[in-house]
Design an enzyme around this catalytic site. Sequence first.
Site, mmCIF file in Angstrom:
data_model
loop_
_atom_site.group_PDB
_atom_site.id
_atom_site.type_symbol
_atom_site.label_atom_id
_atom_site.label_comp_id
_atom_site.label_asym_id
_atom_site.label_seq_id
_atom_site.Cartn_x
_atom_site.Cartn_y
_atom_site.Cartn_z
ATOM 1 N N CYS A 153 0.821 -1.212 0.000
ATOM 2 C CA CYS A 153 0.000 0.000 0.000
ATOM 3 C C CYS A 153 0.856 1.264 0.000
ATOM 4 O O CYS A 153 0.436 2.304 -0.488
ATOM 5 C CB CYS A 153 -0.989 -0.007 1.156
ATOM 6 S SG CYS A 153 -0.267 -0.189 2.780
ATOM 7 N N VAL A 157 0.014 4.335 -2.370
ATOM 8 C CA VAL A 157 -0.379 5.657 -1.881
ATOM 9 C C VAL A 157 0.472 6.750 -2.542
ATOM 10 O O VAL A 157 -0.034 7.804 -2.916
ATOM 11 C CB VAL A 157 -0.279 5.735 -0.337
ATOM 12 C CG1 VAL A 157 -0.483 7.170 0.151
ATOM 13 C CG2 VAL A 157 -1.303 4.811 0.311
#
Lengths: 512, 489
Positions: A153, A157
């Site tokens: 992630c 991001v």
Amino acid sequence: MPQSAEAIKDHVSLFREPEYKEMLREKRINFECPHPEETVREISAWTKTEDYREKNFSRKSLVINPAKSCQPLGAVFCGAGFDGALSFVHGSQGCVAYYRSHLSRHFKEPTSAVSSSMTEDAAVFGGLNNMIDGLANAYALYEPKMIAVSTTCMAEVIGDDLHAFIANAKDKGSVPKEFDVPFAHTPAFQGSHINGYDNMLLGILTHFWQNMERNPGGSINIIPGFDGFCVGNIRELKRVLDLMEVEYTIVCDPSDVFDTPSDGTFRMYDGGTTIYDSKAALNAKATLSMQEYCTKKTLAFAKEKHQETASLHYPIGVEATDEFLMTVSELTGKSIPDALVRERGRLVDALADSMSIAHGKTFAVFGDPDFVYGMCRFLMEMGAEPRHALATNGTKPWAKKMKALLESSPYGQDCEVWPGCDLWHLRSLLNTAPVDFQIGSSYGKYLERDTGTPLIRLAFPIFDRHHHHRFPTWGYQGGLQVLVRILDKILDRLDDDTNEAGVTDISFDLTR
Amino acid sequence: MSLEYTNDRSFHEQIIEEVLAAYPEKARKRRSKHLNVVSEGDSDCGVKSNIKSMPGVMTVRGCAYAGSKGVVWGPVKDVVHISHGPVGCGQYSWAQRRNYYVGETGIDTFGTMQVTSDFQERDIVFGGDKKLRQLIDEIEMLFPLAKGISVQSECPVGLIGDDIEAVAKEKAKDLGKPVIPVRCEGFRGVSQSLGHHIANDTIRDWVFGREKPSDLEDPTAGFEPSPYDVVVVGDYNIGGDCWASRKLLEEIGLRVIAQWTGDTSLAELERAPKAKLNLIHCYRSMNYISRHMEEKYGTPWFEFNFFGPSRIEKSLRAIAEYFDDTIKENVEKVIAKYRPMADAVIDKYRPRLEGKKVMLYVGGLRPRHMVNAYEDLGMEIVGAGYEFAHKDDYQRTTSYVKDGTLIFDDITGYEMEKFIERIRPDLVGSGIKEKYPIQKMGVPFRQVHSWDYSGPYHAYDGFAVFARDMDMAINNPVWGKFKAPWAEA
């Protein structure tokens, strides 16, 4: 002294010795500032009430004991299914340590994967250099046939672009231009591990198929999906398909790499779908997914490539296996051989022999959406009654499909479907609407402790029992395995309930 | 007892050259600084440490979140720990460290639970603070007996600019309970190590330094200090380790007022500054807060070692030096009491383990602390390395290992496989990711993070279990079955 060289006590018995019990009691009273025992009892009792259930189901943000993982775990599992493929996860390195540990704890096998080890500077400037160095190092040290790139992630991001990064790394000579580096963006904040599987598989097939011309043939592709029982199940698939004399490709086959022999050699890579077969899979007549919710995007892609597609939901038991065989037969024109008809008959025979044991017993089932579907279907086939069907990563369309399945049988009428719920929800359900047994992963052991509902471990992950994944749960043979697991649990429980001499043992029957 | 042996220096130097040859040039240069052969009398092990792992090499390391939630904060049993971010981090670390505790899980303790905000795309886009506020209220609704809440940040939290500190302050006031924001995003630092440090700092700032709302009683009120109060720091009670140590410390007359952080309660964190001495087990993960307590409260600290009888005796006597004669006398009595049992364990197992060669690759403590426990059983340490040690750990290591010992910092999968292939040790102690590859090679293995689901290994009670386990690993009949009888020798 509780310990001795003659009879060494480990944690299981050591801390039950009086010295330790007294020590821990004193610790609690003198240093922990505990709540009064009465308060603890009160709250404990309250958590078992309807009132608590209502509060528990009213939460909007809090997730407690979910039965799902994040996308890149599925991507690493998927990568393991290809010959000589090394999974490379772009982002923070701790994630990769976690996926490897998680899979190894389930399979009791090595799990190899590398990280691009991005740290704070990469968070600011992007992880391009990590990709360049990472691919070069992984290629040199581990000599893979391909590198399957996915993302944590962190990389998602900050918006790292895998396509551009990989091209850039190839320009810098990290790996040869022609070396296969399929990739998939696998954000942990969307979906779950089953979507990560789907995305990685789509990434791999897109990589191999994108510049190829399809030349349709008679072979079919079978995609097993994310499955903790992949070792037993894929081998069973192959056996059945060979009996049918079907021409097939298992697309994503980790059955060997998660079951390597102990003979003095560590095989970092073993078996798996080859690059050649992955490419040739474009020419297949059809692609069949064993787990629809693991393969939505991949199947859509196969369809786009003008293949016929079909999908199942983790086929356990008679009907589901019938459906599997008939689908294969339909797609390939091959008939179902007598050997399989006899196997079918043996499973039906076993069900008939044991019909009274599971009949009317109630169950909670939790796990991935396809598993829950397949499991409930088999339970109803034995006259058992699923009452709670729960998938943390289940969606509303899944729930709708589940309801249709449950309505199709008199044994499913009292079952409720719980998409998006977690195992703390299930705790309330088991406390307020109890069932006889639960079927799920090792995480269910906490529910067994808290609600007294015996657990049958048939879903990923299974950390606290060994080797079940080496045996199939699919096909008629798999159905037998599952049946026996369920019967054993029911009968062990019955013996436990009837074995007090002179009190309950009037029913302690020798033959059951 | 001390075992006399040396390791084969030139052979170890040669295999370092061999593994380095496989790397691309840039990587080779960097990795060469992490591998060495130690010499007698060196002041440290001569390796670089606590620097970034290289991409793509298969490091064993974890992240700051693992260091905070997984190691330091996770075992604090009456506090609910939120894995704040996507679902995975909390899932993979759920109940895997075996930090034993007593309590009713989900009612007054929360150790083996996975509590997460399960970030979705909208949380990334719009921020997670609103969700965090709501989630804390929901924890309070469902777990009213929780003594506090910690927020363990996962990677996205720090990248999207959430202000978890503001939420924590606000909610602490609302609830009248500590809410502790921990900035342990996985991309911070180079390993678990920074996560330990960050977690230590949050104990300092948000537990010791917390503003106490007037309607709450002082957690240290009613606490009667004694001259024998100690805190065990950095023992996470894996398989009950800390309990075995606690029992021994109590037997010599000390009062353990807190266990950090295995089987610990918030009260034990809060009251620790009242201790007369901090006894550090894992220096790497909790030296920071110990140094802080030394500065702020004047509490001295001592790094003790309860692995194996020779170190236990040494440590007990050294601990006694901080106290009066009563304790010193007790120590001798306790040593005399346990020595026959320890000797009986050694008599039983040493003949089966004598001369066996061991390689250790663990976190920040055990590659040195366990050395003498193996040597008590007649075993020899041939190689040792750490995942996330710093320079001071490698300095502390030299007094434990013998001349010629192979040292490897932040080892890669490739190096480990090659070293084991060439050295063929009789036992490797490392983690779950290393276990299966090494066992496939026919080399006995024990997990020395989780004690391979066994334990305790600390103190005398634990040493017996340790000896039993090492024997069952090395002398297991399975190792004789790897080659089929018809295969050529």
